[in-house]
Design a protein around this motif. Structure first.
Motif, PDB file in Angstrom:
ATOM      1  N   ARG A 167     172.757   1.407  94.972  1.00  0.00           N
ATOM      2  CA  ARG A 167     173.559   0.184  94.981  1.00  0.00           C
ATOM      3  C   ARG A 167     174.611   0.245  96.081  1.00  0.00           C
ATOM      4  O   ARG A 167     175.149   1.306  96.393  1.00  0.00           O
ATOM      5  CB  ARG A 167     174.235  -0.044  93.622  1.00  0.00           C
ATOM      6  CG  ARG A 167     173.226  -0.315  92.518  1.00  0.00           C
ATOM      7  CD  ARG A 167     173.874  -0.776  91.226  1.00  0.00           C
ATOM      8  NE  ARG A 167     172.829  -1.132  90.265  1.00  0.00           N
ATOM      9  CZ  ARG A 167     172.243  -2.315  90.215  1.00  0.00           C
ATOM     10  NH1 ARG A 167     172.623  -3.276  91.051  1.00  0.00           N
ATOM     11  NH2 ARG A 167     171.288  -2.571  89.343  1.00  0.00           N
ATOM     12  N   ARG A 201     177.531  -5.182  93.279  1.00  0.00           N
ATOM     13  CA  ARG A 201     176.984  -3.853  93.567  1.00  0.00           C
ATOM     14  C   ARG A 201     175.466  -3.979  93.510  1.00  0.00           C
ATOM     15  O   ARG A 201     174.849  -3.790  92.476  1.00  0.00           O
ATOM     16  CB  ARG A 201     177.536  -2.851  92.565  1.00  0.00           C
ATOM     17  CG  ARG A 201     179.067  -2.757  92.600  1.00  0.00           C
ATOM     18  CD  ARG A 201     179.620  -2.040  91.393  1.00  0.00           C
ATOM     19  NE  ARG A 201     179.107  -0.688  91.316  1.00  0.00           N
ATOM     20  CZ  ARG A 201     179.015  -0.002  90.181  1.00  0.00           C
ATOM     21  NH1 ARG A 201     179.353  -0.566  89.036  1.00  0.00           N
ATOM     22  NH2 ARG A 201     178.549   1.228  90.192  1.00  0.00           N
ATOM     23  N   LEU A 202     174.889  -4.318  94.653  1.00  0.00           N
ATOM     24  CA  LEU A 202     173.491  -4.728  94.700  1.00  0.00           C
ATOM     25  C   LEU A 202     172.567  -3.633  95.204  1.00  0.00           C
ATOM     26  O   LEU A 202     172.914  -2.854  96.094  1.00  0.00           O
ATOM     27  CB  LEU A 202     173.334  -5.947  95.614  1.00  0.00           C
ATOM     28  CG  LEU A 202     174.184  -7.181  95.305  1.00  0.00           C
ATOM     29  CD1 LEU A 202     173.860  -8.288  96.297  1.00  0.00           C
ATOM     30  CD2 LEU A 202     173.979  -7.648  93.873  1.00  0.00           C
ATOM     31  N   THR A 203     171.362  -3.595  94.641  1.00  0.00           N
ATOM     32  CA  THR A 203     170.283  -2.841  95.273  1.00  0.00           C
ATOM     33  C   THR A 203     169.709  -3.698  96.395  1.00  0.00           C
ATOM     34  O   THR A 203     169.957  -4.910  96.461  1.00  0.00           O
ATOM     35  CB  THR A 203     169.159  -2.527  94.267  1.00  0.00           C
ATOM     36  OG1 THR A 203     168.550  -3.766  93.860  1.00  0.00           O
ATOM     37  CG2 THR A 203     169.710  -1.797  93.039  1.00  0.00           C
ATOM     38  N   GLU A 206     167.751  -6.523  95.041  1.00  0.00           N
ATOM     39  CA  GLU A 206     168.583  -7.654  94.633  1.00  0.00           C
ATOM     40  C   GLU A 206     169.108  -8.416  95.842  1.00  0.00           C
ATOM     41  O   GLU A 206     169.214  -9.641  95.821  1.00  0.00           O
ATOM     42  CB  GLU A 206     169.730  -7.163  93.754  1.00  0.00           C
ATOM     43  CG  GLU A 206     169.264  -6.630  92.407  1.00  0.00           C
ATOM     44  CD  GLU A 206     170.324  -5.861  91.656  1.00  0.00           C
ATOM     45  OE1 GLU A 206     170.209  -5.741  90.425  1.00  0.00           O
ATOM     46  OE2 GLU A 206     171.277  -5.347  92.303  1.00  0.00           O
ATOM     47  N   ASP A 259     178.830   2.897  97.221  1.00  0.00           N
ATOM     48  CA  ASP A 259     179.043   2.139  95.993  1.00  0.00           C
ATOM     49  C   ASP A 259     180.368   2.577  95.381  1.00  0.00           C
ATOM     50  O   ASP A 259     180.732   3.761  95.457  1.00  0.00           O
ATOM     51  CB  ASP A 259     177.895   2.401  95.013  1.00  0.00           C
ATOM     52  CG  ASP A 259     178.022   1.602  93.724  1.00  0.00           C
ATOM     53  OD1 ASP A 259     178.673   0.538  93.751  1.00  0.00           O
ATOM     54  OD2 ASP A 259     177.470   2.046  92.700  1.00  0.00           O
TER      55      ASP A 259
END
Length: 284
Positions: A167, A201-203, A206, A259
């Motif tokens: 993330r 908090r993106l992957t 996403e 992250d």
């Protein structure tokens, strides 16, 4: 009280000056340290004091910092030369009698395995050894870092990277500038360390979905190894050191090194971070 910003015609430095003005700092109380005065004409027109100095020129930097109380040292853009350049600026600040240095570092700079981290860590160590109180603004990744390849990502339908399922708590450049301005206009900042990252908090999976949503075209994430990704970037025309840096950053994301849920950014700016969709939509 006089506040100086290095790299003041750069993307981040210019936004910091805008933020300082919004916070009520008089233009004549802001010193924009630049390499090219012509590029700073708009700052001069707004009443900001413009002084010319290069990070590599200690004498010119010392003169530029005369009478300065607080300094924002925006990390230099010349990767591989930044330790020496930052040390020159710190030397100059010491000679000029600056009272506080805020430094734009990297998220978890003291422990990160990202290739950019060692120069930031070394600068932090130099600042810690200085008699001048310092505050570390450990900026996370910028959402703007994805704009350069955004059109290609949308056209090809693939977000390529080496971040795995890690993330990333990125934020907009303006968010980080607002945080810097908050520190520069605050009291008792010496010795503080801020781990700065956005709310989202993106992957990369996403993030690809966000890009697909705002572009109206299907976009999926394709994960490759760090070395393979560096090779792809180099093959696309990026300089080797840039390709290596971006691939290393992605590998850092996979390890959770870009992250954070510290909340430091939000506390400083008094609001949530700018949504990634808002940053990307302007480019799309």
């Amino acid at each position: 009280m006089t506040t100086a910003v290095t790299g003041a015609t750069g993307n981040l430095g210019g936004l910091v000056i805008d933020a300082l003005l919004r916070r009520g700092i008089a233009p004549e109380g802001i010193v924009a340290v630049v390499r090219n005065a012509d590029k700073a004409a708009s700052l001069s027109e707004r009443g900001v004091v413009v002084r010319v100095a290069d990070y590599s020129d200690s004498a010119a930097m010392t003169a530029a910092l005369a009478g300065v109380d607080k300094l924002l040292l925006v990390s230099g853009s010349e990767v591989g030369q930044r330790i020496a350049q930052h040390s020159n600026v710190i030397d100059a600040a010491e000679a000029a009698g600056v009272g506080l240095i805020a430094y734009t570092s990297l998220l978890a700079a003291d422990t990160s395995g990202v290739s950019l981290a060692p120069e930031h860590k070394a600068t932090e160590e130099r600042l810690t050894a200085s008699a001048i109180p310092a505050v570390f603004l450990r900026n996370g990744w910028y959402w703007e870092n994805y704009l350069g390849s955004l059109a290609q990502t949308v056209d090809g339908g693939v977000l390529l990277g080496a971040a795995g399922n890690g993330r990333i708590a990125a934020a907009s450049r303006a968010d980080y500038a607002d945080a810097a301005a908050a520190v520069l206009t605050g009291d008792d900042q010496g010795g503080k360390i801020y781990e700065l990252g956005g709310d989202e908090r993106l992957t990369y999976t996403e993030l690809a979905a966000v890009i697909a949503n705002i572009s109206g075209k299907p976009v999926v994430y394709k994960d490759v190894g760090e070395s393979e990704y560096a090779g792809i970037l180099a093959g696309a025309g990026l300089p080797d050191f840039v390709a290596t840096m971006l691939a290393s950053a992605d590998a850092g994301i996979s390890r959770g090194e870009l992250d954070t849920d510290s909340g430091d950014l939000q506390a400083l700016i008094g609001r949530p971070s700018t949504p990634v969709a808002e940053v990307l939509r302007a480019a799309v």
